[in-house]
Design an enzyme around this catalytic site. Structure first.
Site, PDB file in Angstrom:
ATOM      1  N   THR A 133       3.276   4.044  -5.005  1.00  0.00           N
ATOM      2  CA  THR A 133       4.344   5.045  -5.136  1.00  0.00           C
ATOM      3  C   THR A 133       3.912   6.299  -5.900  1.00  0.00           C
ATOM      4  O   THR A 133       4.752   7.136  -6.230  1.00  0.00           O
ATOM      5  CB  THR A 133       5.551   4.411  -5.848  1.00  0.00           C
ATOM      6  OG1 THR A 133       5.113   3.870  -7.113  1.00  0.00           O
ATOM      7  CG2 THR A 133       6.156   3.289  -5.014  1.00  0.00           C
ATOM      8  N   GLU A 134       2.627   6.430  -6.154  1.00  0.00           N
ATOM      9  CA  GLU A 134       2.151   7.522  -7.006  1.00  0.00           C
ATOM     10  C   GLU A 134       2.583   8.902  -6.513  1.00  0.00           C
ATOM     11  O   GLU A 134       2.942   9.775  -7.322  1.00  0.00           O
ATOM     12  CB  GLU A 134       0.620   7.463  -7.116  1.00  0.00           C
ATOM     13  CG  GLU A 134       0.098   6.335  -7.992  1.00  0.00           C
ATOM     14  CD  GLU A 134      -0.137   5.036  -7.222  1.00  0.00           C
ATOM     15  OE1 GLU A 134      -0.846   4.161  -7.734  1.00  0.00           O
ATOM     16  OE2 GLU A 134       0.406   4.906  -6.088  1.00  0.00           O
ATOM     17  N   VAL A 135       2.538   9.135  -5.186  1.00  0.00           N
ATOM     18  CA  VAL A 135       2.857  10.468  -4.672  1.00  0.00           C
ATOM     19  C   VAL A 135       4.311  10.852  -4.945  1.00  0.00           C
ATOM     20  O   VAL A 135       4.657  12.040  -4.910  1.00  0.00           O
ATOM     21  CB  VAL A 135       2.573  10.584  -3.158  1.00  0.00           C
ATOM     22  CG1 VAL A 135       1.074  10.475  -2.894  1.00  0.00           C
ATOM     23  CG2 VAL A 135       3.345   9.542  -2.361  1.00  0.00           C
TER      24      VAL A 135
END
Length: 257
Positions: A133-135
């Protein structure tokens, strides 16, 4: 260690994340303790297989966001050192001289999904969610990308890394991210059964050689890879385990590993 537990039972080294109040989120200390635990497992003669698991409702929620916020005050050099710290952990697990099995009994998100990615096998509960989920918070799934591309290929990796979407356990199996789903009552026994199958049936040395080759051969050209394979083949033939295994087979004996 404060956040990681280590124990050996029936030739299995259990490494357990123990920061349940923070959903086993990763910070510098947690990563350091994991590195210490995996180093211990690699040298532990009583352990032939390693199981990575976690206490609490989540397997691992990824990087501790408060810790990430604190890192924004760091210099580039300081952040590079911290990033290298995590890189070393992922590489250590991926190339460990023993098979590593992830026993996932809760959500594995971002860096937590990265931990699952670098393990050799992964077993999970049906309700667990997975995702990079970094983006979605302006960050990037930088280190895990290197391993994920190897594991599931470019098309599937792009689907997960660029969307940041969470997927369920069944989808994770379909994409090749996870090996098997088991219910809460049976996952511990299923992981143990699988680990004992490896322990009883396979040479530890042969599994270590095979795992090493899988990690290294993908970066070689075809000719380099074949030469490397031939050299490892010759090396394995001279090993004590190979001599023991072939002798047992020819004598119709049950080999004891």
């Amino acid at each position: 260690m404060e956040f990681v537990q280590y124990e050996v039972e029936n030739r299995i080294a259990y490494i357990t994340l123990n920061r349940p109040d923070k959903r086993n989120a990763l910070n510098y200390q947690v990563v350091a303790e994991l590195k210490e635990a995996f180093s211990q497992a690699s040298m532990d003669e009583e352990a032939k297989v390693v199981v990575l698991k976690a206490n609490g409702a989540a397997f691992c929620a990824g990087a501790d966001l408060a810790y990430l916020q604190q890192l924004q005050k760091n210099t580039y050099e300081e952040n590079l050192e911290d990033s290298s710290h995590l890189k070393e952990l992922f590489y250590q697990i991926y190339t460990l001289n023993k098979v590593v099995i992830a026993q996932i009994e809760g959500h594995a998100i971002a860096g937590g999904c990265g931990l699952a990615t670098v393990c050799d096998f992964s077993f999970t509960l049906p309700e667990a969610k997975f995702g990079y989920t970094e983006v979605r918070i302006g960050f990037i799934p930088a280190i895990v990308k290197v391993f994920l591309l190897r594991k599931i290929g470019e098309i599937r990796s792009k689907q997960l890394l660029l969307t940041g979407e969470l997927i369920d356990a069944q989808k994770a199996v379909e994409l090749g991210l996870i090996n098997e789903i088991s219910d809460a009552e049976n996952i511990k026994s299923r992981v143990n059964e699988f680990a004992q199958m490896l322990i009883e049936n396979n040479s530890g040395q042969s599994m270590a050689f095979t795992k090493q080759m899988i990690a290294e051969v993908q970066s070689k050209t075809l000719e380099e890879g074949l030469q490397y394979a031939a050299e490892m083949n010759a090396k394995a033939r001279a090993s004590e385990d190979c001599q023991k295994g072939i002798a047992a087979f020819l004598n119709k004996e049950q080999v004891s590993w």
